[in-house]
Design an enzyme around this catalytic site. Structure first.
Site, PDB file in Angstrom:
ATOM      1  N   HIS A 118       0.086   4.272  -0.085  1.00 18.62           N
ATOM      2  CA  HIS A 118      -0.452   5.306   0.793  1.00 18.62           C
ATOM      3  C   HIS A 118       0.185   5.205   2.193  1.00 18.62           C
ATOM      4  O   HIS A 118       0.541   6.203   2.808  1.00 18.62           O
ATOM      5  CB  HIS A 118      -1.972   5.129   0.864  1.00 18.62           C
ATOM      6  CG  HIS A 118      -2.630   6.059   1.813  1.00 18.62           C
ATOM      7  ND1 HIS A 118      -2.832   7.378   1.514  1.00 18.62           N
ATOM      8  CD2 HIS A 118      -3.104   5.871   3.067  1.00 18.62           C
ATOM      9  CE1 HIS A 118      -3.425   7.959   2.542  1.00 18.62           C
ATOM     10  NE2 HIS A 118      -3.596   7.064   3.499  1.00 18.62           N
ATOM     11  N   LYS A 119       0.370   3.951   2.664  1.00 19.20           N
ATOM     12  CA  LYS A 119       0.973   3.768   3.989  1.00 19.20           C
ATOM     13  C   LYS A 119       2.422   4.260   4.002  1.00 19.20           C
ATOM     14  O   LYS A 119       2.878   4.843   4.982  1.00 19.20           O
ATOM     15  CB  LYS A 119       0.967   2.275   4.368  1.00 19.20           C
ATOM     16  CG  LYS A 119      -0.285   1.828   5.049  1.00 19.20           C
ATOM     17  CD  LYS A 119      -0.100   0.446   5.644  1.00 19.20           C
ATOM     18  CE  LYS A 119      -1.423  -0.098   6.145  1.00 19.20           C
ATOM     19  NZ  LYS A 119      -1.377  -1.534   6.419  1.00 19.20           N
ATOM     20  N   GLU A 137       1.340 -14.780   4.499  1.00 21.58           N
ATOM     21  CA  GLU A 137       0.140 -15.194   5.214  1.00 21.58           C
ATOM     22  C   GLU A 137       0.122 -14.561   6.606  1.00 21.58           C
ATOM     23  O   GLU A 137       1.076 -14.737   7.385  1.00 21.58           O
ATOM     24  CB  GLU A 137       0.115 -16.714   5.345  1.00 21.58           C
ATOM     25  CG  GLU A 137      -1.305 -17.206   5.422  1.00 21.58           C
ATOM     26  CD  GLU A 137      -1.365 -18.734   5.477  1.00 21.58           C
ATOM     27  OE1 GLU A 137      -2.323 -19.231   6.062  1.00 21.58           O
ATOM     28  OE2 GLU A 137      -0.446 -19.383   4.950  1.00 21.58           O
ATOM     29  N   ARG A 161      -1.906   4.670  14.059  1.00 21.21           N
ATOM     30  CA  ARG A 161      -0.712   4.530  13.215  1.00 21.21           C
ATOM     31  C   ARG A 161       0.251   5.692  13.463  1.00 21.21           C
ATOM     32  O   ARG A 161       1.455   5.516  13.552  1.00 21.21           O
ATOM     33  CB  ARG A 161      -1.118   4.503  11.742  1.00 21.21           C
ATOM     34  CG  ARG A 161      -0.319   3.524  10.922  1.00 21.21           C
ATOM     35  CD  ARG A 161      -0.748   3.490   9.447  1.00 21.21           C
ATOM     36  NE  ARG A 161      -2.166   3.700   9.227  1.00 21.21           N
ATOM     37  CZ  ARG A 161      -3.101   2.767   9.397  1.00 21.21           C
ATOM     38  NH1 ARG A 161      -2.755   1.566   9.745  1.00 21.21           N
ATOM     39  NH2 ARG A 161      -4.375   3.040   9.204  1.00 21.21           N
ATOM     40  N   ASN A 193       0.835  -1.199   0.000  1.00 21.15           N
ATOM     41  CA  ASN A 193       0.000   0.000   0.000  1.00 21.15           C
ATOM     42  C   ASN A 193       0.880   1.264   0.000  1.00 21.15           C
ATOM     43  O   ASN A 193       1.485   1.620   1.008  1.00 21.15           O
ATOM     44  CB  ASN A 193      -0.867  -0.092   1.272  1.00 21.15           C
ATOM     45  CG  ASN A 193      -1.816   1.066   1.408  1.00 21.15           C
ATOM     46  OD1 ASN A 193      -1.605   2.116   0.818  1.00 21.15           O
ATOM     47  ND2 ASN A 193      -2.863   0.862   2.198  1.00 21.15           N
ATOM     48  N   ASP A 235       0.861  -3.756  11.444  1.00 19.53           N
ATOM     49  CA  ASP A 235      -0.402  -4.479  11.416  1.00 19.53           C
ATOM     50  C   ASP A 235      -1.369  -3.686  12.284  1.00 19.53           C
ATOM     51  O   ASP A 235      -0.983  -3.145  13.321  1.00 19.53           O
ATOM     52  CB  ASP A 235      -0.263  -5.901  11.939  1.00 19.53           C
ATOM     53  CG  ASP A 235      -1.480  -6.728  11.520  1.00 19.53           C
ATOM     54  OD1 ASP A 235      -1.806  -6.743  10.330  1.00 19.53           O
ATOM     55  OD2 ASP A 235      -2.128  -7.323  12.401  1.00 19.53           O
TER      56      ASP A 235
HETATM   57  P1  IMP Z   1      -3.774  -3.929   7.866  1.00 16.83           P
HETATM   58  O1  IMP Z   1      -3.045  -3.362   9.009  1.00 16.83           O
HETATM   59  O2  IMP Z   1      -3.362  -3.318   6.566  1.00 16.83           O
HETATM   60  O3  IMP Z   1      -3.769  -5.421   7.871  1.00 16.83           O
HETATM   61  O4  IMP Z   1      -5.295  -3.447   8.005  1.00 16.83           O
HETATM   62  C1  IMP Z   1      -6.223  -4.035   8.820  1.00 16.83           C
HETATM   63  C2  IMP Z   1      -7.613  -3.513   8.644  1.00 16.83           C
HETATM   64  O5  IMP Z   1      -7.950  -2.782   9.814  1.00 16.83           O
HETATM   65  C3  IMP Z   1      -7.888  -2.567   7.491  1.00 16.83           C
HETATM   66  O6  IMP Z   1      -8.219  -3.232   6.322  1.00 16.83           O
HETATM   67  C4  IMP Z   1      -9.086  -1.789   8.030  1.00 16.83           C
HETATM   68  O7  IMP Z   1     -10.252  -2.524   7.838  1.00 16.83           O
HETATM   69  C5  IMP Z   1      -8.808  -1.708   9.506  1.00 16.83           C
HETATM   70  N1  IMP Z   1      -8.097  -0.444   9.835  1.00 16.83           N
HETATM   71  C6  IMP Z   1      -6.823  -0.303  10.243  1.00 16.83           C
HETATM   72  N2  IMP Z   1      -6.522   0.991  10.448  1.00 16.83           N
HETATM   73  C7  IMP Z   1      -7.637   1.672  10.140  1.00 16.83           C
HETATM   74  C8  IMP Z   1      -7.961   3.066  10.136  1.00 16.83           C
HETATM   75  O8  IMP Z   1      -7.135   3.950  10.416  1.00 16.83           O
HETATM   76  N3  IMP Z   1      -9.203   3.376   9.771  1.00 16.83           N
HETATM   77  C9  IMP Z   1     -10.129   2.450   9.430  1.00 16.83           C
HETATM   78  N4  IMP Z   1      -9.899   1.161   9.392  1.00 16.83           N
HETATM   79  C10 IMP Z   1      -8.650   0.759   9.748  1.00 16.83           C
END
Ligand code: IMP
Length: 409
Positions: A13-14, A45, A185, A11, A74
């Site tokens: 954006h991240k 995974e 984050r 991603n 995560d």
């Molecule tokens: P990952 O950390 O990319 O695995 O994201 C986990 C999931 O948590 C995302 O797909 C969102 O559904 C949710 N999530 C994590 N951070 C946010 C946020 O800042 N806003 C809304 N949803 C979030």
């Protein structure tokens, strides 16, 4: 020199968001590189039970594939009325490949079946950084409330349902900047920025701070010998959070060589002088597997070609003693952020000379040279040792350095 850190995410954006936060925290010498620029997409995974496990899984996979320092995150949403769900399943609460809207609908349905239209909730983010020597974790949380209706059109994921404490707007109604400063984050990234600044091993600290490496060696000896007045005066000179963190690390690691009472007394002394970093900011959860892994990496770095022989010797005495030394010493303590390996080794050399531990002193003088210490650095240790401990300790260190140097290839 710019350090490159690969971000284990597809991603972009991240990557952008993390770069902005690190810049805001004053890190200008780090370039965050998306993993796509180094190895292309990679299936990892995420089957861990916790955010920490998943962040570690991702960082480790990319670190192993690239050999480069790696940062992974995560995150997810934990809703009280759902017993912490969706948690690590936030991205796939409605099933693999579910859209954000599907996941929100699944949350709505789960809350309805619990008879709730609103619940306290928190977003959690864990960041994991791995390089050849260290594994670091930071955690950020954002507390608030989940309501079953959607409001606002910004953000992503569960943003339209989440209102952070102290605000009456949903995340999806805030600008990205507003959200970043209070988000889980953002908080985890700010803590990581502090640790990454502390990790900067090539910087010449003596030119930017009140505490030199010589002072850190003094603090080490003062901790081992119980000289609170020395620690007090050094503590008063620790000018900024980084210096306080470094002093804390030096005092903390002294327990490995001089024992818990010595370290506890000196940490308390530094704290009372109002200058030691609050250790609680830097406590890591106990992970024997992780400590063993990074302990081995660090030990290999310090002992180089002698590593295998040394491990074999400990293995013969007792395999569990070998593991204990790696986990407790090298992995859990000496791999923490805040001090470069060379600095840690020189502090250890100073303590061991002060305590007259000749055989370990020999190993650590050799280790210090292997991780980049110079003979001038060791001479600096000798000067500190004579100043605080007198002639006998000085002679021991001097003869040990001579013996090591004369055997060096
Ligand atoms: P990952 O950390 O990319 O695995 O994201 C986990 C999931 O948590 C995302 O797909 C969102 O559904 C949710 N999530 C994590 N951070 C946010 C946020 O800042 N806003 C809304 N949803 C979030």
């Amino acid at each position: 020199m710019t350090r490159k850190i690969v971000v284990a995410t597809g991603n972009s954006h991240k990557v952008q968001e993390l770069s902005e936060i690190l810049n805001r925290c004053g890190i200008s010498d780090v370039e965050l590189v998306p993993m796509s620029a180094v190895i292309g997409p990679m299936e990892i995974e995420e089957d861990g039970q916790t955010f920490q496990d998943n962040a570690h899984l991702k960082a480790m996979a990319v670190f192993k594939a690239t050999g480069l320092a790696t940062l992974a995150d995560d995150s997810g949403l934990c809703i009280d009325v759902l017993g912490g769900d969706p948690g690590v399943r936030s991205a796939r609460y409605a099933g693999l490949g579910a859209s954000d809207a599907d996941n929100r609908a699944a949350v709505r349905a789960a809350m309805a079946s619990n008879g709730a239209s609103s619940s306290p909730a928190r977003f959690v983010c864990v960041l994991c950084y791995i390089d050849p020597l260290r594994t670091l974790f930071t955690v950020g949380e954002s507390l608030g409330r989940i309501d079953v209706d959607d409001q606002g059109s910004g953000g992503f994921g569960y943003d339209p349902m989440f209102t952070p404490d102290g605000f009456d707007q949903r995340y999806a109604e805030m600008t990205p900047e507003e959200k970043n400063t209070i988000s889980h984050r953002g908080r985890a990234a700010e803590r990581m920025a502090e640790l990454l600044i502390a990790l900067e091993s090539d910087r010449e600290y003596s030119s930017v701070s009140g505490l030199t490496l010589e002072d850190l060696c003094r603090a080490s000896i003062a901790s081992a010998l119980g000289r609170p007045e020395v620690i007090e005066s050094l503590s008063r000179r620790a000018q900024d959070p980084l210096q306080r963190l470094r002093l804390t690390e030096v005092l903390l690691q002294s327990y490995l060589f001089a024992g818990f009472p010595a370290a506890l007394d000196s940490l308390a002394t530094a704290h009372a002088a109002g200058r030691s970093s609050a250790l609680s900011d830097h406590v890591e959860s106990y992970r024997a597997d992780l400590f063993e892994e990074r302990g081995q990496m660090l030990c290999r770095e310090i002992y180089g070609s002698v590593y295998d022989k040394m491990m074999a010797r400990f293995e013969t005495i007792s395999p569990s003693m070998r593991s204990w030394m790696i986990i407790e010493g090298y992995g859990k303590t000496l791999s923490r952020a805040g001090l470069a390996t060379r600095e840690r080794e020189l502090c250890i050399v100073s303590i061991l000379a002060a305590l007259g531990r000749s055989s370990q002193l020999y190993s650590h003088v050799r280790g210090a040279l292997a991780v980049g210490a110079t003979e001038d650095d060791l001479e600096m240790c000798q000067n500190v040792v004579v100043e605080l401990c007198g002639r006998r300790a000085y002679d021991l260190l001097q003869s040990t350095v001579r013996a090591v140097v004369s055997k060096a290839p």
